[in-house]
Structure formats: structure tokens, C-alpha cells
Design a protein around this motif. Structure first.
Motif: not given
Length: 743
Positions: A476-490
Motif C-alpha cells: 500500500r505504501l509503495a502504491r501511495g496509499k496509507p498503510a492501514h486499509g479501510t473496510l466499509g459496511l453500508n
């Protein structure tokens, strides 16, 4: 006893759910004292109730958990990830023990007992570590005076004095039966210091005719002066720690300690003065004096006829005026009274009903709907205006009863979503990923029967998103994303359906890899052109998996096909929206209820069909349309349609006038060509037998007022049929166009 056990099981599961939710929040905010107190109260409630029903294996294990929580509540143990994990495992084990009780078994199995012993060893290790810290802290507290702001100045030998301990103890009813004498503990306590004041509280004592000579009903508020540590004072009551409620406030306690003491008093109906006496802020003598002054004020008010705005003085005002207690303590006691009264009022408005009784009510309402439709039909045929008017009123009342009955089964999906906090936490630790769960739309309501059956499919989708979707931190860091992922329930409502979304911000589905794997497994022939959506839908095929290694979470090809099968069994559908590098959204679309719906009745030849009213957009007449064409121009929009005659192979003459019912599902529009439009109709859904499971485009059946059977159309399947036919025509057109260009 069976009834008590049933109530205990139900309420203990609710307490366990609250306890688990609190432990998950504890990791995010270790300093939240209210949350820690709520966790402790949940465990304490389960332990106390298990003692009432005489379930020793639950009571003994929960007591060990309660000891740890008590240390945590008193600040003697700090919150850590390992401690939270241990307590969550204890929650799971308490759930297993409740299962044992519910199954009617006299004792847990050897495996469950071994698990309890292993958890007990880990809990004892935590207690041992806490004891070492506590002794050192106690020695420091005994040798070095700690200066705090004095919360209250009390006159007349009151309990709260700035240089002493406040010990609040309530002995349980079984103390005497256990061979313990409450006075012996007080005598032993005096060997550690000096008892400056003691207040005996007989508030738990029943009427004389109800009194048991073997039961203890006494409590004490003790003002104690000593140089011993808090641990030394607690050890005085070690032999009755399971049979008493003990609260110790150190010398020079701040006002916040007394406020906290008031908040933690038992949930019972108490008057203002009783609350202040119980927390040690007021002696009984001072309360009696204040009550006397209040009585005099009331008498004076009644005798005084002058001054319309005059009113008798309140007890709290008198106590503050006499400088017996501070106003903050009075306000806190009033708040406690309000809290208790509101809780009792809320409980009195609620009633527990068994689920099978509710299901029986829904079935009866369904039959009432059918009978009402039959009555309405007969009234219209009779032509009697008075009868038609009466049946129309009856139909309106039946509709209101139907809506109210269905509302009884509607529950918020937020409770189901919150259960995944634990799933996400455990799976993230197993995968060594940092994943945050974001929940929205928890207030969205749907039928309880749907909620009960959606749990497993949601679990599969959540675990799949965490394992396949969200990348490792370094990627994720190599792709420019934050280290922590986000999972959503809606969740939200859309066109009479409920939509549940499971989304992640991972790398998205790799369509090339999915297609290659499908060709390798023989699911798709090489060279066959598939749309992106068709490629994505391959992950729902049985046995399909792109994982190279089998893990505890995935790789066996079992899961996604089960998800689709379970959702289709609920008359729902699942869609996938994946964007490379940005993430994937799994979208489940379900009906709000599985019992009764509003329908739109149509006819083809001699047969009747029902279209769910929530999917109907409009109705138009079909004019001058060649039989070979399956689309029309709807105000500049191309609308594909399906003829029910062709779909169901219905023979007979086509009427001179046909109608198109425009329907919409999941953002797609299509038309259904029928012979007649017969109006709205309340539909009780009757499932089809196994013999008719292979039928496409039929979602169920219902009974008309005339007693005839009508089929309920599966709008989703019909729209997909239109979309597939439209896509095939587009491919053929492109192929012909390509051949023309070559020529």
C-alpha cells in the motif's frame, strides 16, 4: 427454574454482546472510564445472575474475569493488546458456557473445562502481575501523604472527613450461611486503624414476616483512619469478596470520586437523601435534620396564603444551604434518580415476545389479506354500493394491520454490522494487516428473518475483502496509499429493496488473472469473448479461487458460490463493482420482507401474474411494434423488453392491444409485455415447491381473491434476460459491421 434459566440465557447473551463491544472500543480509547465501568458491570451482572440460578461453572469463571476487570477499573492494570485479546477470549468462553447451560447439560465437556483452566492460568498471571504493582503502590501511598483538594467540608461528625478512608460495604444474603459474621470483619478492620464513624444501613431488610433468620441484610458506611494501604483493607474482606459489594475511597478523595460512587450505586429506586447517604456524603442524622427542615418549610407554605410564587423548599436546596454537601453532589444524585426512573420507564414499555409467536401472527395476517381480497372481489361483483364501501374500509384496516405486523419484525441492521468489529479485529491480526472498519447506515431496517440469514454471506464477503482485496502495508505504501486499509459496511433502501455494501480500498479484482484461472479450470473456453462483468462474476462459480496457497481463510474455492446461493434463496442478488488499484464493492440487494408485498396484477391469456409494485415505474401501450423487435423508444431512451408469452411459451391469440409495464431493478430498466393491466394487489408470497426450482423468471406464487393461483414474477431475472439479449444483439451487429468492412 426453567423460566429463570431461559431469561438468564437471553439477558446474558445481551450482556456479553455489550461486553465484547466495550472491549473492542477499549483498544481504541484505553482511558474511557465509563466504558471500563460498563464492561465491569456486564461481567458482574452475569456473575450475579448465574449465582441466582445456581450455575456454578459460569459463576466461578466469570468471577475470575471480574477480578481482572476490577483491577482494570481501579487503574492497577493498564490496557494492552494482549489483555484485550485475553478478555475477548474469555467472552467467547462465557458464551460457550451459556451454550452448555442452554443445552441442559449439568457440566461442561472436558474440552470446554480444559479451555477454562487454560484461560484461568492466564488470568491468574495477570492478577499476579497486578498484585506486585499494587503492593508497591500501596507502600508508597502509606508512607507519603498525597495532597488533594478536599471535596466536602462536613460538620457534626459526618462520614466524609478529609483525613480518612470511606469504606462502603454491602454484605450479601448468604454471608451468614457461609459461617461468616459481619461484625468479625469490622473488629478485624479496627486492628488496622481506628473506626472514626460507622453508619448501619438496613435498607435491604424486608418486613418481619418475610425475614429469613439465616440471611444477612446489613450494609455499612465506615469512616476509617489508618496508615495501611488499600490492598491491606481489601484483604480484610477476602473471605466474603464473592458475597459482598465493596467500595473503598482513599483519604482526601476528590469530588469526582464521590460522583463516580453515586453513578455506580445499584440500579434501584432511591430517594435523593438515600443516594447521598449510600455514597457517604451524608449521615443519617444530617438527612433526618434536613427532612425535618423540609417538613417545617412545607407546613409554613401551606399556612401562608400570601405570595403566589412561594413554594416549599426542596431537600437538595436545604442540604446545600446548610453546607452539608456540595451542590455538585446533589445534582449528581438527582441525575442518578432520573437515570433510574427513565430506565425503568423504558423497560416497562418493552415486552419480550417469542419469535415463533410473531411468525404465527404474520401467517395469520397473510391469510387475512387473502380473505380480505376475496371479500372485496365478491362485493364488487354484487354491485351493492353499501357493501363495496364497507369492504373498502375493511381493506384499508387490513392494510394497516399488515403494515403494523410487518413493522414488528423490522430490526436495524446496525447490530449485525457491529458484530463484525470482532471479526475484522481477529482476521486483521491473523493476516498481520492494519484494517479499520467503517460502518454506516446501521439504522436501516429490514425483516428479522432476512437479518438472521444474511450473517454468513456477509462474513464470507468481509473475510474475502480482507484477504484478497486489501494489500499488505508495504504494498500500500509503495502504491501511495496509507498503510492501514479501510473496510466499509453500508446499508440503505433503494426501490423497495435494501442494499448492503461491503467495500474495501484494496487493489481491486485482477480480471486477467480471473479469466486465466477460469480457462485453466475449464469454466470458459479459450478465445471466448466475455464482458468485464461476466469475468468478474466467475468468482461465484463453485470451486473457483485465484489463491495459489490454501490458508485458514481462503484458497479452497468454497465461499463465494455459497454467498450467491444463500442470497438468491432470499430472493436477492449480489453485484460486484471493482476498480483496479482503487478497491472493490460487493453489493447485496435484498427484499425488505419475505412475507407480504404490494403487487401489480397483470394478465396474459387466461393466466394472472404479479409484479412487485416497488419495481414498477410506469405502464404504456405497445403500438405498431414488429414481433421480431424486442426494444422500443421510450422518450429517447432505448428500452429492451420481454414478452411474457414468449418467455413462458403461452399459446393463444395475441390481443389487438398489448401493454408494457416498465420495471426497474438495480438501476436497470426493462419492459414486460402483457395482455391486461389489472391494478394493484396485496400479495402474500407462497414459496414454490422443489419441483419448480428450475423455472426462470418466477419468484413465488400467491392466491387471488377468486381462489386462483397467480405467479409472482422475478423482475431481476427478467431484466437480466433482457440485458443478455440486448448484449447478444450488439455483438451480432458489431460482427456484421466488421464483415461488411472486410468486404
Amino acid at each position: 427454574m426453567d423460566e429463570l434459566t431461559s431469561v438468564f440465557v437471553q439477558e446474558s447473551r445481551e450482556q456479553l454482546a455489550d461486553m465484547e463491544a466495550g472491549l473492542l472500543r477499549l483498544e481504541q480509547d484505553p482511558q474511557d472510564a465509563d466504558n471500563i465501568n460498563a464492561i465491569f458491570r456486564a461481567a458482574h451482572t452475569i456473575k450475579g445472575a448465574s449465582g441466582v440460578i445456581e450455575c456454578g461453572f459460569i459463576e466461578s469463571f466469570t468471577h475470575k474475569v471480574e477480578n481482572i476487570l476490577d483491577k482494570l477499573r481501579n487503574g492497577e492494570i493498564t490496557v494492552s493488546g494482549n489483555l484485550a485479546t485475553l478478555l475477548l477470549e474469555c467472552c467467547d468462553h462465557m458464551g460457550h458456557l451459556i451454550d452448555v447451560l442452554e443445552a441442559g447439560q449439568p457440566a461442561p465437556s472436558p474440552e470446554v473445562t480444559a479451555q477454562a483452566e487454560a484461560l484461568g492460568v492466564r488470568l491468574d498471571a495477570q492478577l499476579a502481575a497486578a498484585s506486585g504493582t499494587e503492593v508497591q503502590q500501596g507502600a508508597d501511598a502509606g508512607s507519603v501523604p498525597v495532597e488533594h483538594e478536599s471535596p466536602v467540608e462536613v460538620s457534626g461528625g459526618g462520614v466524609v472527613i478529609t483525613d480518612g478512608w470511606l469504606i462502603s460495604v454491602r454484605f450479601g444474603p448468604n454471608v451468614l450461611r457461609g459461617g461468616m459474621d459481619p461484625l468479625s470483619f469490622l473488629r478485624y478492620l479496627s486492628s488496622l486503624g481506628e473506626i472514626l464513624g460507622i453508619e448501619t444501613l438496613p435498607d435491604a431488610m424486608p418486613e418481619a414476616e418475610d425475614m429469613d433468620p439465616e440471611s444477612c441484610y446489613l450494609g455499612f458506611e465506615i469512616h476509617f483512619q489508618t496508615r495501611a494501604s488499600k490492598a491491606d483493607i481489601e484483604r480484610v474482606f477476602d473471605f466474603v469478596q464473592d458475597e459482598c459489594e465493596l467500595r473503598i475511597l482513599p483519604p482526601n478523595s476528590k469530588l469526582s470520586e464521590y460522583l463516580k460512587h453515586i453513578e455506580e450505586l445499584p440500579e434501584d429506586t432511591m430517594r435523593l437523601g438515600e443516594i447521598l447517604v449510600r455514597c457517604g456524603a451524608l449521615t443519617q442524622a444530617e438527612l433526618d435534620e434536613a427532612l425535618r427542615l423540609q417538613h417545617d418549610s412545607t407546613c409554613q407554605h401551606q399556612e401562608d396564603s400570601q405570595g403566589e410564587d412561594a413554594h416549599p423548599q426542596q431537600l437538595g436546596e436545604i442540604l446545600v444551604e446548610q453546607k452539608v454537601v456540595q451542590k455538585a453532589l446533589v445534582d449528581a444524585a438527582v441525575g442518578k434518580q432520573t437515570q433510574v426512573s427513565e430506565k425503568k420507564a423504558k423497560e416497562s414499555r418493552m415486552i419480550r415476545v417469542q419469535a415463533d409467536k410473531l411468525d404465527q401472527l404474520i401467517d395469520l395476517v397473510g391469510e387475512l389479506v387473502i380473505a380480505g381480497a376475496s371479500t372485496n372481489l365478491l362485493a364488487n361483483r354484487s354491485g351493492q354500493s353499501d357493501l363495496v364501501e364497507a369492504t373498502s374500509i375493511l381493506s384499508r384496516l387490513v392494510e394497516d394491520i399488515r403494515d403494523s405486523a410487518l413493522q414488528l419484525r423490522m430490526v436495524q441492521i446496525g447490530e449485525t454490522f457491529n458484530r463484525f468489529q470482532r471479526v475484522v479485529r481477529d482476521v486483521a491480526k491473523e493476516l498481520e494487516k492494519n484494517i479499520e472498519l467503517q460502518v454506516s447506515g446501521g439504522e436501516t431496517e429490514l425483516d428479522k428473518s432476512v437479518v438472521e440469514k444474511i450473517g454468513d454471506p456477509l462474513t464470507h464477503l468481509v473475510r474475502n475483502s480482507m484477504d484478497h482485496g486489501i494489500e499488505a502495508a508495504e504494498i500500500r505504501l509503495a502504491r501511495g496509499k496509507p498503510a492501514h486499509g479501510t473496510l466499509g459496511l453500508n446499508a440503505y433502501h433503494d426501490s423497495g429493496s435494501i442494499v448492503i455494501e461491503v467495500s474495501d480500498d484494496g487493489g481491486g479484482l485482477k480480471k486477467d488473472r480471473i479469466l486465466a484461472k477460469a480457462i485453466e479450470k475449464g469454466l470458459v473456453q479459450s478465445g471466448h469473448n466475455l464482458t468485464d462483468q461476466e469475468i468478474v462474476n466467475l468468482i461465484f462459480e463453485p470451486g473457483f479461487s485465484t489463491m495459489e496457497k490454501v490458508s485458514n481463510l481462503s484458497g479452497r474455492g468454497v465461499g463465494m458460490d455459497v454467498v450467491r446461493r444463500n442470497i438468491m434463496a432470499l430472493r436477492g442478488s449480489v453485484e460486484i463493482d471493482s476498480r483496479p488499484g482503487l478497491g472493490t464493492t460487493m453489493r447485496i440487494r435484498l427484499p425488505l420482507t419475505l412475507a407480504i408485498i404490494d403487487g401489480f396484477l397483470v394478465g396474459v391469456d387466461k393466466g394472472a401474474y404479479v409484479i412487485p409494485l416497488d419495481t414498477v415505474v410506469e405502464c404504456i401501450e405497445l403500438k405498431d411494434q414488429p414481433d421480431s423487435r424486442h426494444y422500443l423508444n421510450l422518450r429517447g431512451e432505448v428500452l429492451p423488453f420481454v414478452r411474457l408469452r414468449e418467455a413462458f411459451n403461452i399459446e393463444g391469440d395475441i390481443p389487438p392491444r398489448e401493454n408494457v409495464v416498465v420495471v426497474q431493478y438495480a438501476g436497470q430498466k426493462a419492459g414486460i409485455v402483457v395482455d391486461q393491466l389489472m391494478g394493484e394487489f396485496q400479495t402474500v408470497i407462497k414459496p414454490l415447491g422443489n419441483l419448480f426450482k428450475h423455472l426462470k423468471g418466477i419468484g413465488g406464487s400467491t392466491i387471488l381473491g377468486s381462489g386462483e393461483v397467480a405467479l409472482i414474477l422475478d423482475v431481476q431475472a427478467l431484466i437480466q434476460r433482457c440485458a443478455s439479449a440486448d448484449e447478444l444483439r450488439m455483438r451480432n451487429s458489431n460482427r456484421l459491421l466488421g464483415a461488411t468492412n472486410l468486404n
